[in-house]
Design an enzyme around this catalytic site. Structure first.
Site, PDB file in Angstrom:
ATOM      1  N   ASP A   2      41.331  34.078  40.813  1.00  0.00           N
ATOM      2  CA  ASP A   2      42.362  34.981  40.287  1.00  0.00           C
ATOM      3  C   ASP A   2      43.651  34.259  39.919  1.00  0.00           C
ATOM      4  O   ASP A   2      44.626  34.911  39.525  1.00  0.00           O
ATOM      5  CB  ASP A   2      42.708  36.045  41.343  1.00  0.00           C
TER       6      ASP A   2
ATOM      7  N   GLU B 155      40.944  40.743  51.427  1.00  0.00           N
ATOM      8  CA  GLU B 155      41.788  40.257  50.333  1.00  0.00           C
ATOM      9  C   GLU B 155      43.107  41.022  50.387  1.00  0.00           C
ATOM     10  O   GLU B 155      43.188  42.172  49.966  1.00  0.00           O
ATOM     11  CB  GLU B 155      41.122  40.484  48.973  1.00  0.00           C
TER      12      GLU B 155
ATOM     13  N   ASP C 203      37.023  42.825  48.933  1.00  0.00           N
ATOM     14  CA  ASP C 203      37.852  42.944  47.740  1.00  0.00           C
ATOM     15  C   ASP C 203      38.850  44.098  47.837  1.00  0.00           C
ATOM     16  O   ASP C 203      38.508  45.169  48.322  1.00  0.00           O
ATOM     17  CB  ASP C 203      36.917  43.160  46.538  1.00  0.00           C
TER      18      ASP C 203
HETATM   19  C1  ARE Z   1      40.345  41.541  33.791  1.00  0.00           C
HETATM   20  C2  ARE Z   1      40.750  40.371  32.937  1.00  0.00           C
HETATM   21  C3  ARE Z   1      42.179  39.960  33.214  1.00  0.00           C
HETATM   22  C4  ARE Z   1      43.101  41.147  33.019  1.00  0.00           C
HETATM   23  C5  ARE Z   1      42.606  42.324  33.851  1.00  0.00           C
HETATM   24  C6  ARE Z   1      43.462  43.538  33.568  1.00  0.00           C
HETATM   25  O1  ARE Z   1      39.886  39.268  33.202  1.00  0.00           O
HETATM   26  O2  ARE Z   1      42.585  38.892  32.387  1.00  0.00           O
HETATM   27  O3  ARE Z   1      44.399  40.818  33.466  1.00  0.00           O
HETATM   28  O4  ARE Z   1      41.213  42.589  33.556  1.00  0.00           O
HETATM   29  O5  ARE Z   1      42.740  44.694  33.466  1.00  0.00           O
HETATM   30  C7  ARE Z   1      37.981  41.578  38.491  1.00  0.00           C
HETATM   31  C8  ARE Z   1      37.792  40.367  37.609  1.00  0.00           C
HETATM   32  C9  ARE Z   1      38.985  40.192  36.713  1.00  0.00           C
HETATM   33  C10 ARE Z   1      39.238  41.443  35.921  1.00  0.00           C
HETATM   34  C11 ARE Z   1      39.423  42.615  36.888  1.00  0.00           C
HETATM   35  C12 ARE Z   1      39.568  43.945  36.153  1.00  0.00           C
HETATM   36  O6  ARE Z   1      37.613  39.228  38.424  1.00  0.00           O
HETATM   37  O7  ARE Z   1      38.739  39.116  35.810  1.00  0.00           O
HETATM   38  O8  ARE Z   1      40.425  41.224  35.163  1.00  0.00           O
HETATM   39  O9  ARE Z   1      38.254  42.716  37.719  1.00  0.00           O
HETATM   40  O10 ARE Z   1      38.461  44.171  35.370  1.00  0.00           O
HETATM   41  C13 ARE Z   1      45.763  42.307  42.416  1.00  0.00           C
HETATM   42  C14 ARE Z   1      44.907  43.016  43.456  1.00  0.00           C
HETATM   43  C15 ARE Z   1      43.762  42.142  43.890  1.00  0.00           C
HETATM   44  C16 ARE Z   1      42.934  41.692  42.695  1.00  0.00           C
HETATM   45  C17 ARE Z   1      43.870  41.002  41.714  1.00  0.00           C
HETATM   46  C18 ARE Z   1      43.123  40.599  40.446  1.00  0.00           C
HETATM   47  O11 ARE Z   1      45.733  43.352  44.586  1.00  0.00           O
HETATM   48  O12 ARE Z   1      42.937  42.880  44.764  1.00  0.00           O
HETATM   49  O13 ARE Z   1      44.939  41.879  41.340  1.00  0.00           O
HETATM   50  N1  ARE Z   1      41.817  40.793  43.084  1.00  0.00           N
HETATM   51  C19 ARE Z   1      40.432  41.250  43.238  1.00  0.00           C
HETATM   52  C20 ARE Z   1      39.426  40.171  42.827  1.00  0.00           C
HETATM   53  C21 ARE Z   1      39.448  40.053  41.328  1.00  0.00           C
HETATM   54  C22 ARE Z   1      38.831  41.314  40.767  1.00  0.00           C
HETATM   55  C23 ARE Z   1      39.368  42.535  41.398  1.00  0.00           C
HETATM   56  C24 ARE Z   1      40.142  42.492  42.521  1.00  0.00           C
HETATM   57  C25 ARE Z   1      38.837  43.824  40.947  1.00  0.00           C
HETATM   58  O14 ARE Z   1      39.687  38.986  43.489  1.00  0.00           O
HETATM   59  O15 ARE Z   1      38.757  38.948  40.834  1.00  0.00           O
HETATM   60  O16 ARE Z   1      39.082  41.359  39.336  1.00  0.00           O
HETATM   61  O17 ARE Z   1      37.594  43.981  41.600  1.00  0.00           O
HETATM   62  C26 ARE Z   1      50.224  39.677  42.900  1.00  0.00           C
HETATM   63  C27 ARE Z   1      49.997  40.944  43.696  1.00  0.00           C
HETATM   64  C28 ARE Z   1      48.537  41.152  43.963  1.00  0.00           C
HETATM   65  C29 ARE Z   1      47.741  40.970  42.692  1.00  0.00           C
HETATM   66  C30 ARE Z   1      47.972  39.541  42.195  1.00  0.00           C
HETATM   67  C31 ARE Z   1      47.132  39.185  40.987  1.00  0.00           C
HETATM   68  O18 ARE Z   1      50.794  38.622  43.515  1.00  0.00           O
HETATM   69  O19 ARE Z   1      50.662  40.915  44.949  1.00  0.00           O
HETATM   70  O20 ARE Z   1      48.330  42.467  44.465  1.00  0.00           O
HETATM   71  O21 ARE Z   1      46.372  41.175  43.004  1.00  0.00           O
HETATM   72  O22 ARE Z   1      49.321  39.375  41.893  1.00  0.00           O
HETATM   73  O23 ARE Z   1      47.413  40.008  39.921  1.00  0.00           O
END
Ligand code: ARE
Ligand code: CA
Length: 572
Positions: free
Chosen positions: A418, A351, A322
């Site tokens: 996501d 990721e 992650d």
């Molecule tokens: C929660 C809510 C969301 C809200 C968010 C804001 O559910 O609706 O928008 O909070 O605070 C995990 C949970 C999510 C949770 C989040 C925070 O699964 O539900 O969201 O925690 O509590 C970027 C990162 C990438 C990340 C995504 C989500 O670079 O690493 O954002 N993905 C991982 C996992 C997620 C996880 C986390 C990280 C945190 O896969 O599931 O979220 O551990 C672009 C950018 C990317 C960006 C992407 C999506 O294209 O280039 O960098 O990814 O958009 O936003």
């Protein structure tokens, strides 16, 4: 000749070994500019002038450039080389020194030695497999006794904080469904103890969340999966922890005197562990997820041990990491070494949503979740923002951004937990099916987000995390059968993963290509089409989707309905 566009350096993704005696070279030139490119090469210690030549092949073109490639065999493993290019008006030579009109004698490109330790080898098992992503709370509830309090009814609309009671036992119960579908790898989003439904806010890296099961159930899941030849990948969240993690709680309690204070970046004491946090977090101010300082030696050791532990203890087959792009490269180098020391064919997926070359040099990850590829696919199949030419250029550019030995493992996804679901983003079911046809006939490791195969819908997080529809009445049977067929195709032709890929035809929204000797024609338009294509094979072919067969001949005449495809296999 457009010299400014010509580019090569002895580094990734332009020069790399693909075998103990094989060196692959890539030369970039302006699109449609040069007529041929050849490479002269020889042993670095041989007499100057003794280099021999071989032609390069134009492998791919993106919007601005053509990419010429060649794989050289070198007995000595030490290569000296330079290029000879012609556009029919002029001939030039290209070496490390730059361009010259005469054949260069010195200042040649050098690949000093193919060291066995530098060879990249992804696990052999990835070829031909299809991965399946599971969000455990929403896949299947196999044990009502462990349901968290306040669970919603299966089928209700999820909110950010809803629980539904899905668990590991539920996944075990459905392994036959997955095996029957043909799935070869399952990837579970986090399962370690945490207060949320998604479990990305880890409280304890060493225990399974009680709502999902326990260590023994995980062990059973892994062995039952292995019995069906299904690999298991877990999600490792090492960029941040959850606020309940013991080390963070210690800092909250003891402030600056906590031995764990340097595991975090706390701006001032005491810690404000709530809204408006005074410490670094995941994203901007997600206070439940304190950012971990992975360069701290004790923390680093702690986390890498977690990585080792689950591979050793329950025999998982790899990690999906992650927020991998926000952790230092050195951490990942060590992580890779230590995990691979226990299980050499473990698969490590980072990721990274953007250009990921820095992590795919062979010393860190085997793969990434290929979101840039997904964007290209959506632009063509869902959003209609690019035509077939534009699409072909986009995916070509993405292939050329990595060394070819990375291609088989790249996790090509149409959606994830996501993102909105592919069916919801496509205005038409037939388009989502075409995207699946493309995904499953393209080089790489395709990943299906649970439920996409039965036509589940869902917008952005949390709507994309609806509960799986097990009632067959609610499933799109036609789509499911298509997925089944496509997954099977990949099993039968594992080299579809590799990347022997050629553009065959581009016209409006019609896109045709050949991968590993299989011809695919996609009509991504709302019109009936009749095409006459140069036949790609000397054999008879059959379209596995329509069962229509095609005879021999120079041309192949093919009719396709709106939003439909043909997958042509040769009959031998
Ligand atoms: C929660 C809510 C969301 C809200 C968010 C804001 O559910 O609706 O928008 O909070 O605070 C995990 C949970 C999510 C949770 C989040 C925070 O699964 O539900 O969201 O925690 O509590 C970027 C990162 C990438 C990340 C995504 C989500 O670079 O690493 O954002 N993905 C991982 C996992 C997620 C996880 C986390 C990280 C945190 O896969 O599931 O979220 O551990 C672009 C950018 C990317 C960006 C992407 C999506 O294209 O280039 O960098 O990814 O958009 O936003
Ligand atoms: Ca349960």
């Amino acid at each position: 000749m457009n010299r400014e566009a010509i580019y090569h350096r002895t580094m990734l993704p332009f020069a790399y070994p693909v075998g103990e005696h094989e060196l692959r070279l890539v030369l970039r030139a302006a699109k449609d500019d040069i007529y041929f490119s050849e490479v002269f090469y020889g042993d670095r210690y041989a007499e100057p002038g003794s280099e021999v030549s071989t032609l390069m092949r134009k492998e791919a073109s993106d919007s601005l450039f053509d990419y010429y490639t060649v794989t050289l065999y070198t007995e000595e493993k030490r290569v000296r080389y330079f290029f000879h290019l012609s556009d029919r008006r002029e001939d030039i030579w290209y070496s490390e020194k730059g361009f010259s009109v005469a054949r260069p004698k010195e200042g040649l490109f050098q690949y000093p030695y193919i060291c066995p330790a530098d060879l990249f080898s992804e696990p052999e098992w990835i070829r031909g497999r299809t991965m399946y992503q599971i969000f455990p709370d929403r896949f299947c509830n196999g044990d009502r006794d462990n349901d968290p309090e306040g669970c919603l009814k299966w089928g209700e609309t999820p909110k950010a904080d809803s629980f539904f009671g899905g668990d590991l036992k539920g996944i075990i119960d459905r392994l036959d469904y997955l095996a029957d579908l043909g799935i070869g790898v399952i990837y579970l989003t986090p399962i370690f103890k945490s207060p949320s439904n998604h479990k990305y806010d880890t409280a304890d890296y060493y225990s399974i969340d009680p709502a999902f099961g326990d260590r023994d159930i995980l062990k059973r899941l892994v062995s039952e999966a292995h019995r069906r030849d299904i690999k298991v990948i877990l999600d490792g969240v090492f960029n941040h922890c959850g606020k309940d993690f013991f080390a963070f709680q210690d800092v909250v309690k003891h402030g600056a005197s906590s031995p764990y204070k340097d595991w975090f970046n706390i701006h001032s004491f005491p810690v404000r562990a709530g809204k408006d946090p005074n410490y670094e977090t995941f994203a901007s101010g997600v206070y439940t997820m304190p950012k971990l300082m992975t360069h701290n030696p004790e923390l680093r050791e702690y986390l890498i041990k977690v990585g080792e532990h689950w591979v050793r203890e329950v025999d998982i087959d790899g990690w999906r990491l992650d927020v991998a792009n926000e952790i230092d490269h050195d951490f990942w180098r060590e992580f890779r070494k230590r995990v691979k020391a226990i299980k050499p064919d473990a698969f490590i997926i980072g990721e990274v949503w953007h250009d990921s070359l820095e992590w795919l040099r062979g010393d860190q990850f085997d793969s990434v979740m290929n979101y840039p590829w997904r964007e290209a696919v959506l632009d063509f199949f869902a959003r209609g923002e690019i035509d077939a030419v534009g699409f072909d250029e986009r995916v070509a550019g993405l292939r050329m951004a990595h060394s070819s030995n990375i291609w088989p493992g790249l996790v090509n996804l149409l959606g994830s937990h996501d993102t909105a679901r592919v069916l919801t983003l496509c205005s038409d079911r037939r388009r989502a099916a075409l995207a699946a046809v493309f995904q499953m006939t393209y080089p790489g490791l395709p990943m299906i987000y649970y439920g996409d195969e039965i036509g589940m819908e869902g917008g952005d997080d949390p709507d994309c995390r609806r509960t799986f529809i097990w009632d067959e009445e609610g499933q799109d049977n036609k789509l499911l059968n298509l997925y089944r067929q496509l997954i099977k195709l990949r099993r039968i032709f594992p080299h579809l993963s590799d990347g022997d890929y050629r553009t065959w035809h581009t016209e409006g929204n019609v896109y045709a290509y050949i991968n590993d000797g299989i011809g695919v024609v996609i009509n991504n338009s709302d019109e009936d089409i009749s095409l006459r294509l140069d036949n790609f094979t000397i054999h008879r072919t059959v379209d596995i989707l329509s069962r229509k067969s095609y005879g021999l001949g120079r041309y192949l005449s093919i009719d396709l309905k709106p939003y439909s495809a043909a997958i042509l296999l040769t009959e031998r």
